[in-house]
Design a protein around this motif. Structure first.
Motif, short mmCIF file in Angstrom:
data_model
loop_
_atom_site.label_atom_id
_atom_site.label_comp_id
_atom_site.label_asym_id
_atom_site.label_seq_id
_atom_site.Cartn_x
_atom_site.Cartn_y
_atom_site.Cartn_z
N MET A 1 -23.75 77.23 -18.63
CA MET A 1 -23.37 76.04 -17.88
C MET A 1 -22.15 75.37 -18.52
N ILE A 2 -22.18 75.20 -19.84
CA ILE A 2 -21.05 74.57 -20.53
C ILE A 2 -19.79 75.42 -20.38
N SER A 3 -19.93 76.72 -20.48
CA SER A 3 -18.78 77.62 -20.32
C SER A 3 -18.15 77.45 -18.94
N ARG A 4 -18.99 77.42 -17.90
CA ARG A 4 -18.48 77.22 -16.53
C ARG A 4 -17.80 75.86 -16.38
N CYS A 5 -18.44 74.83 -16.94
CA CYS A 5 -17.87 73.48 -16.83
C CYS A 5 -16.50 73.41 -17.51
N LEU A 6 -16.37 74.02 -18.68
CA LEU A 6 -15.09 74.01 -19.39
C LEU A 6 -14.03 74.79 -18.62
N LYS A 7 -14.39 75.97 -18.09
CA LYS A 7 -13.43 76.79 -17.35
C LYS A 7 -12.96 76.10 -16.07
N GLN A 8 -13.90 75.41 -15.40
CA GLN A 8 -13.57 74.78 -14.12
C GLN A 8 -13.17 73.31 -14.27
N ASN A 9 -13.19 72.81 -15.51
CA ASN A 9 -12.84 71.41 -15.80
C ASN A 9 -13.68 70.44 -14.98
N ILE A 10 -15.00 70.68 -15.00
CA ILE A 10 -15.94 69.81 -14.28
C ILE A 10 -17.01 69.33 -15.25
N GLY A 11 -17.77 68.35 -14.82
CA GLY A 11 -18.86 67.82 -15.62
C GLY A 11 -20.20 68.39 -15.18
N PHE A 12 -21.25 67.90 -15.82
CA PHE A 12 -22.62 68.25 -15.47
C PHE A 12 -23.44 66.98 -15.55
N GLY A 13 -24.63 67.01 -15.01
CA GLY A 13 -25.47 65.82 -14.99
C GLY A 13 -26.49 65.81 -16.11
N VAL A 14 -26.60 64.68 -16.79
CA VAL A 14 -27.68 64.47 -17.76
C VAL A 14 -28.72 63.60 -17.08
N VAL A 15 -29.94 64.10 -17.00
CA VAL A 15 -31.05 63.35 -16.41
C VAL A 15 -32.19 63.25 -17.41
N THR A 16 -32.95 62.18 -17.31
CA THR A 16 -34.03 61.91 -18.24
C THR A 16 -35.29 62.67 -17.85
N ILE A 17 -35.89 63.33 -18.83
CA ILE A 17 -37.16 64.01 -18.61
C ILE A 17 -38.28 62.96 -18.67
N LEU A 18 -39.06 62.86 -17.59
CA LEU A 18 -40.21 61.96 -17.58
C LEU A 18 -41.50 62.73 -17.84
N GLU A 19 -41.52 64.01 -17.47
CA GLU A 19 -42.65 64.91 -17.78
C GLU A 19 -42.09 66.30 -18.01
N GLY A 20 -42.45 66.89 -19.15
CA GLY A 20 -41.97 68.22 -19.48
C GLY A 20 -41.23 68.20 -20.80
N GLU A 21 -40.65 69.34 -21.14
CA GLU A 21 -39.97 69.51 -22.42
C GLU A 21 -38.51 69.89 -22.21
N GLU A 22 -37.71 69.68 -23.27
CA GLU A 22 -36.29 70.03 -23.21
C GLU A 22 -36.08 71.53 -23.29
N VAL A 23 -36.94 72.23 -24.00
CA VAL A 23 -36.77 73.66 -24.25
C VAL A 23 -37.78 74.45 -23.42
N GLY A 24 -37.37 75.61 -22.94
CA GLY A 24 -38.29 76.47 -22.20
C GLY A 24 -38.18 76.23 -20.70
N ALA A 25 -39.33 76.23 -20.04
CA ALA A 25 -39.36 76.08 -18.58
C ALA A 25 -38.78 74.73 -18.17
N ALA A 26 -38.26 74.69 -16.94
CA ALA A 26 -37.67 73.46 -16.42
C ALA A 26 -38.72 72.34 -16.41
N PRO A 27 -38.32 71.10 -16.74
CA PRO A 27 -39.26 69.98 -16.74
C PRO A 27 -39.87 69.76 -15.37
N THR A 28 -41.07 69.19 -15.35
CA THR A 28 -41.77 69.01 -14.09
C THR A 28 -41.40 67.70 -13.37
#
Length: 192
Positions: free
Chosen positions: A30-57
């Motif tokens: 994701m970071i590689s694509r963002c840097l190549k395309q000069n775009i950003g990404f979204g940071v969202v808060t996890i309310l249930e789930g974990e940062e690592v592994g499967a996508a938060p619920t």
């Protein structure tokens, strides 16, 4: 608009820096694509789930676009990236891709015109100055002064130890004065 999302246990606010260590392939790509395309990404808060592994619920309903400001290889072999929050968005829908990267459909929120601070904000401005002297905050190069109500509200919302739901609420508020009033309420409840 579709935006790649980086769900975290922290909430990013506009104008605030965030240091990330990347090791999962989905986020390195994701970071590689963002840097190549000069775009950003979204940071969202996890309310249930974990940062690592499967996508938060469960994610917060609001987030902040992040743009890469600097990166370097860390001594532990991971990629270190410093991002900065740019603009807020409402998260309308999410879709988890096969590689577990979450894509979000977002609606950009209008930023209000910056309003000057008044005497009633002196206590919050003093709190920001005190926080800026803490070594962890100083390491972020986050200035201890705010030019106006938006900046003061964003910085305190980012730095203070509120719950993920409370931080997401602060991010969602469009009116800077309302955000500062809510910060006063949350600080009063912390002191109790």
């Amino acid at each position: 608009m579709k935006l790649p999302l980086f769900p975290l246990s922290t909430t990013l606010f506009p104008g605030c820096p965030l240091d990330l260590q990347l090791f999962e392939p989905r986020y390195l790509d994701m970071i590689s694509r963002c840097l190549k395309q000069n775009i950003g990404f979204g940071v969202v808060t996890i309310l249930e789930g974990e940062e690592v592994g499967a996508a938060p619920t469960r994610l917060g309903g609001f987030g902040c676009e992040a743009v890469v400001r600097d990166w370097q290889q860390q001594s532990n072999g991971l990629l270190g990236v410093r991002v900065e929050g740019v603009r807020r968005f409402r998260l309308l829908d999410t879709e988890v891709q096969d590689d577990q990267l979450t894509m979000g459909t977002v609606e950009w929120l209008d930023e209000p015109v910056e309003r000057p601070l008044s005497d009633q904000h002196d206590d919050l401005a003093a709190l920001l100055q005190a926080l800026a002297e803490h070594p962890m905050v100083a390491a972020l190069d986050l200035d201890g002064t705010a030019r106006g109500q938006c900046e003061l509200g964003y910085r305190l919302g980012y730095l203070l130890p509120f719950t993920p739901d409370q931080k997401n609420e602060l991010l969602s508020l469009d009116d800077p004065g309302e955000r500062l009033d809510r910060l006063h309420e949350l600080l009063s409840s912390l002191q109790e």
